[in-house]
Scaffold this active site. Structure first.
Site, PDB file in Angstrom:
ATOM      1  N   ALA A 134       4.611   4.849   2.390  1.00 12.72           N
ATOM      2  CA  ALA A 134       5.173   5.806   2.950  1.00 12.72           C
ATOM      3  C   ALA A 134       5.062   5.592   4.633  1.00 12.72           C
ATOM      4  O   ALA A 134       5.464   6.443   5.129  1.00 12.72           O
ATOM      5  CB  ALA A 134       4.853   7.313   2.399  1.00 12.72           C
ATOM      6  N   ALA A 135       4.515   4.694   4.885  1.00 16.23           N
ATOM      7  CA  ALA A 135       4.132   4.707   6.342  1.00 16.23           C
ATOM      8  C   ALA A 135       5.378   4.674   7.141  1.00 16.23           C
ATOM      9  O   ALA A 135       5.151   5.556   8.292  1.00 16.23           O
ATOM     10  CB  ALA A 135       3.516   3.401   6.764  1.00 16.23           C
ATOM     11  N   GLY A 136       6.422   4.108   7.037  1.00 14.58           N
ATOM     12  CA  GLY A 136       7.624   3.965   7.829  1.00 14.58           C
ATOM     13  C   GLY A 136       8.267   5.505   7.840  1.00 14.58           C
ATOM     14  O   GLY A 136       8.648   5.990   8.771  1.00 14.58           O
ATOM     15  N   ASP A 137       8.487   5.881   6.624  1.00 19.62           N
ATOM     16  CA  ASP A 137       8.855   7.393   6.552  1.00 19.62           C
ATOM     17  C   ASP A 137       8.172   8.509   7.230  1.00 19.62           C
ATOM     18  O   ASP A 137       8.666   9.306   7.885  1.00 19.62           O
ATOM     19  CB  ASP A 137       9.081   7.705   5.121  1.00 19.62           C
TER      20      ASP A 137
END
Length: 186
Positions: A134-137
């Protein structure tokens, strides 16, 4: 609303002029119309172009900010993004297509912020990553929270990077997203 068909998420922050549109499926004519309407009304449209897809010039010229990762930046521009220099070339190409501000996320290397003809890499926070799902989100969510609070882009990128750093230390997607207070204290 019908004019937003094809758009996955539209967050409107009351009392502010910031809208976040997250693309889940093909934008098509309906989604583009929603973006154009928001831009025509003076709203700042922020687009995270995930998953990677080609984007029309018409779409790009209506964006206040775009946040592609290296793969997405390459697909948008045709420039292979392999390092900071090529990321900057891609960002400047996107800017010339009409996007006011460009942030190319570089994973554990941080994020390249280009605004007003100036580009700088804002380093990622060093943590022991266990799950980057989920890093980008989470980065984008933190970024938009900070912008909605009136922070400048550099501070907003740092806030998004803090949120992403916390998220990669946890397993899962939604479960890894930190509370705002956790991000502020990081």
């Amino acid at each position: 609303a019908d004019h937003l068909a094809g758009v996955g998420v539209l967050v409107v922050v009351p009392g502010n002029d910031l809208h976040l549109i997250g693309v889940v499926v093909d934008l098509g004519d309906h989604g583009l119309g929603g973006i154009e309407q928001a831009a025509e009304r003076g709203k700042r449209v922020v687009l995270n172009p995930a998953p990677a897809a080609t984007l029309s010039e018409q779409l790009l010229k209506n964006l206040y900010l775009i946040t592609p990762n290296e793969t997405e930046a390459e697909l948008i521009t045709g420039i292979p993004v392999r390092d900071e220099r090529s990321a900057e070339q891609a960002a400047r190409t996107i800017h010339r297509a009409g996007v006011r501000h460009v942030i190319v996320t570089l994973g554990k290397k941080g994020a390249l912020l280009c605004e007003g003809g100036r580009c700088e890499v804002i380093p990622a926070y060093r943590v022991e990553a266990v799950d980057t799902t989920a890093a980008g989100d989470v980065f984008n969510a933190g970024l938009v929270v900070a912008l909605s609070e009136g922070r400048n882009l550099t501070d907003a990128v740092r806030f998004g990077a803090k949120a992403a750093a916390i998220s990669v230390t946890r397993m899962g997607a939604q479960a890894s997203a930190p509370y705002r207070s956790e991000t502020a204290a990081f």
